[in-house]
Design a protein around this motif. Sequence first.
Motif, PDB file in Angstrom:
ATOM      1  N   GLY A  96       0.824  -1.208   0.000  1.00 36.84           N
ATOM      2  CA  GLY A  96       0.000   0.000   0.000  1.00 36.84           C
ATOM      3  C   GLY A  96       0.854   1.253   0.000  1.00 36.84           C
ATOM      4  O   GLY A  96       0.567   2.220  -0.714  1.00 36.84           O
ATOM      5  N   LEU A  97       1.914   1.244   0.796  1.00 39.82           N
ATOM      6  CA  LEU A  97       2.828   2.382   0.830  1.00 39.82           C
ATOM      7  C   LEU A  97       3.506   2.571  -0.531  1.00 39.82           C
ATOM      8  O   LEU A  97       3.638   3.707  -1.022  1.00 39.82           O
ATOM      9  N   ALA A  98       3.911   1.466  -1.150  1.00 34.79           N
ATOM     10  CA  ALA A  98       4.549   1.545  -2.463  1.00 34.79           C
ATOM     11  C   ALA A  98       3.584   2.120  -3.501  1.00 34.79           C
ATOM     12  O   ALA A  98       3.986   2.931  -4.356  1.00 34.79           O
ATOM     13  N   PHE A  99       2.328   1.726  -3.436  1.00 30.51           N
ATOM     14  CA  PHE A  99       1.322   2.246  -4.365  1.00 30.51           C
ATOM     15  C   PHE A  99       1.235   3.758  -4.283  1.00 30.51           C
ATOM     16  O   PHE A  99       1.271   4.468  -5.296  1.00 30.51           O
ATOM     17  N   VAL A 100       1.126   4.274  -3.072  1.00 30.37           N
ATOM     18  CA  VAL A 100       0.988   5.719  -2.876  1.00 30.37           C
ATOM     19  C   VAL A 100       2.253   6.452  -3.300  1.00 30.37           C
ATOM     20  O   VAL A 100       2.203   7.469  -4.008  1.00 30.37           O
ATOM     21  N   VAL A 101       3.410   5.944  -2.873  1.00 32.20           N
ATOM     22  CA  VAL A 101       4.680   6.615  -3.189  1.00 32.20           C
ATOM     23  C   VAL A 101       4.908   6.677  -4.703  1.00 32.20           C
ATOM     24  O   VAL A 101       5.290   7.726  -5.251  1.00 32.20           O
ATOM     25  N   LEU A 102       4.662   5.573  -5.399  1.00 30.57           N
ATOM     26  CA  LEU A 102       4.882   5.540  -6.844  1.00 30.57           C
ATOM     27  C   LEU A 102       3.910   6.451  -7.579  1.00 30.57           C
ATOM     28  O   LEU A 102       4.284   7.152  -8.539  1.00 30.57           O
ATOM     29  N   TYR A 103       2.655   6.462  -7.123  1.00 32.44           N
ATOM     30  CA  TYR A 103       1.661   7.320  -7.766  1.00 32.44           C
ATOM     31  C   TYR A 103       2.005   8.796  -7.554  1.00 32.44           C
ATOM     32  O   TYR A 103       1.933   9.614  -8.485  1.00 32.44           O
ATOM     33  N   VAL A 104       2.364   9.148  -6.333  1.00 30.89           N
ATOM     34  CA  VAL A 104       2.734  10.535  -6.037  1.00 30.89           C
ATOM     35  C   VAL A 104       3.964  10.943  -6.846  1.00 30.89           C
ATOM     36  O   VAL A 104       4.046  12.061  -7.377  1.00 30.89           O
ATOM     37  N   ALA A 105       4.922  10.024  -6.965  1.00 30.77           N
ATOM     38  CA  ALA A 105       6.129  10.313  -7.748  1.00 30.77           C
ATOM     39  C   ALA A 105       5.782  10.587  -9.215  1.00 30.77           C
ATOM     40  O   ALA A 105       6.351  11.489  -9.842  1.00 30.77           O
ATOM     41  N   ALA A 106       4.832   9.815  -9.751  1.00 29.89           N
ATOM     42  CA  ALA A 106       4.433  10.011 -11.146  1.00 29.89           C
ATOM     43  C   ALA A 106       3.781  11.380 -11.339  1.00 29.89           C
ATOM     44  O   ALA A 106       4.100  12.108 -12.292  1.00 29.89           O
ATOM     45  N   ALA A 144       6.950   8.330 -16.135  1.00 33.76           N
ATOM     46  CA  ALA A 144       5.632   8.291 -15.497  1.00 33.76           C
ATOM     47  C   ALA A 144       4.933   6.965 -15.796  1.00 33.76           C
ATOM     48  O   ALA A 144       4.259   6.401 -14.920  1.00 33.76           O
ATOM     49  N   PHE A 145       5.100   6.467 -17.022  1.00 31.46           N
ATOM     50  CA  PHE A 145       4.498   5.182 -17.381  1.00 31.46           C
ATOM     51  C   PHE A 145       4.960   4.065 -16.457  1.00 31.46           C
ATOM     52  O   PHE A 145       4.149   3.298 -15.919  1.00 31.46           O
ATOM     53  N   PHE A 146       6.262   3.980 -16.235  1.00 33.49           N
ATOM     54  CA  PHE A 146       6.784   2.896 -15.396  1.00 33.49           C
ATOM     55  C   PHE A 146       6.430   3.097 -13.921  1.00 33.49           C
ATOM     56  O   PHE A 146       6.183   2.118 -13.192  1.00 33.49           O
ATOM     57  N   ALA A 191       2.736   2.098 -13.664  1.00 33.32           N
ATOM     58  CA  ALA A 191       2.643   0.643 -13.813  1.00 33.32           C
ATOM     59  C   ALA A 191       3.093  -0.051 -12.533  1.00 33.32           C
ATOM     60  O   ALA A 191       2.466  -1.019 -12.070  1.00 33.32           O
ATOM     61  N   GLY A 192       4.179   0.445 -11.931  1.00 25.67           N
ATOM     62  CA  GLY A 192       4.634  -0.124 -10.665  1.00 25.67           C
ATOM     63  C   GLY A 192       3.608   0.061  -9.571  1.00 25.67           C
ATOM     64  O   GLY A 192       3.396  -0.835  -8.730  1.00 25.67           O
ATOM     65  N   ALA A 193       2.927   1.213  -9.547  1.00 26.85           N
ATOM     66  CA  ALA A 193       1.886   1.459  -8.552  1.00 26.85           C
ATOM     67  C   ALA A 193       0.736   0.472  -8.724  1.00 26.85           C
ATOM     68  O   ALA A 193       0.200  -0.057  -7.740  1.00 26.85           O
ATOM     69  N   ALA A 194       0.353   0.208  -9.965  1.00 29.59           N
ATOM     70  CA  ALA A 194      -0.732  -0.738 -10.225  1.00 29.59           C
ATOM     71  C   ALA A 194      -0.356  -2.147  -9.771  1.00 29.59           C
ATOM     72  O   ALA A 194      -1.181  -2.874  -9.193  1.00 29.59           O
ATOM     73  N   LEU A 195       0.875  -2.549 -10.015  1.00 36.07           N
ATOM     74  CA  LEU A 195       1.325  -3.871  -9.567  1.00 36.07           C
ATOM     75  C   LEU A 195       1.369  -3.946  -8.042  1.00 36.07           C
ATOM     76  O   LEU A 195       1.019  -4.979  -7.448  1.00 36.07           O
ATOM     77  N   ALA A 196       1.765  -2.844  -7.399  1.00 33.49           N
ATOM     78  CA  ALA A 196       1.749  -2.812  -5.934  1.00 33.49           C
ATOM     79  C   ALA A 196       0.325  -2.931  -5.409  1.00 33.49           C
ATOM     80  O   ALA A 196       0.079  -3.563  -4.366  1.00 33.49           O
ATOM     81  N   LEU A 197      -0.638  -2.348  -6.117  1.00 34.98           N
ATOM     82  CA  LEU A 197      -2.038  -2.453  -5.711  1.00 34.98           C
ATOM     83  C   LEU A 197      -2.531  -3.892  -5.782  1.00 34.98           C
ATOM     84  O   LEU A 197      -3.326  -4.328  -4.946  1.00 34.98           O
ATOM     85  N   VAL A 209      -8.404  10.820  -2.531  1.00 36.67           N
ATOM     86  CA  VAL A 209      -9.086  10.190  -1.405  1.00 36.67           C
ATOM     87  C   VAL A 209      -8.710   8.711  -1.311  1.00 36.67           C
ATOM     88  O   VAL A 209      -8.435   8.184  -0.228  1.00 36.67           O
ATOM     89  N   PHE A 210      -8.672   8.030  -2.462  1.00 32.69           N
ATOM     90  CA  PHE A 210      -8.317   6.615  -2.465  1.00 32.69           C
ATOM     91  C   PHE A 210      -6.882   6.401  -2.014  1.00 32.69           C
ATOM     92  O   PHE A 210      -6.587   5.494  -1.230  1.00 32.69           O
ATOM     93  N   ALA A 211      -5.974   7.256  -2.487  1.00 36.86           N
ATOM     94  CA  ALA A 211      -4.571   7.141  -2.076  1.00 36.86           C
ATOM     95  C   ALA A 211      -4.419   7.347  -0.575  1.00 36.86           C
ATOM     96  O   ALA A 211      -3.670   6.617   0.092  1.00 36.86           O
TER      97      ALA A 211
END
Length: 216
Positions: A14-24, A54-56, A59-65, A188-190
Amino acid sequence: MTRISWERLAALAGLAFVVLYVAAFSLGIEVGDSDREILAYYANSGHRAKEIVAFFLIAGAALALIVFATALRSLIARAEQQTAMLAALAWAGGIACAVLVLAGNAVSRATAFTALDNKFRLDPNTRRLFEDTGFLLFVSGALAAIVLVVAVSLAALRLGVLPRWLGWAGFAVAFLMPTAIGFLGFLVFALWVLTVSGALALRRSAATPARANPTP
């Protein structure tokens, strides 16, 4: 895998999902609306490289999800034991969201990838079509994640796998997530994923059928 391991896995994913999305999103990709701005943007190699990064990240955030939803499914299923209905719904919602995000990400970044070919001649309207299609796929992913949020919230209230306050808060989050059409739903979801990850990281006691509350 032990209970604590599932909790830690879900928390880290979950933390990886948020961090990767915010980074993108922190890359600040702004293409512009006019034909001239669109053509100038994709003619710039730095801009194209930024979109590929941003693509990668997304994509990493989606895999973390996917990992987050799978770990939650195992955690909830352990508490549910026989029916595992909430576990199945949580997993289905998370997987559907991840798949739609992956699809939206690919469509949104397709213009940048194709523009790497010197033979490609970009039509601004084609880029607009791809961008809007990708965005709607992202929004659809946020809507699919409502199933994940509601299932986890019910599991928190009925099975005690998470604090009860987080269960009630999840219903408010689910109510707000259709606003993803204006990006608020994504935020909100993040925040919800980050909060659930924190609660799992700090959680020490397991929920058992004897402790489960039969009513919300």
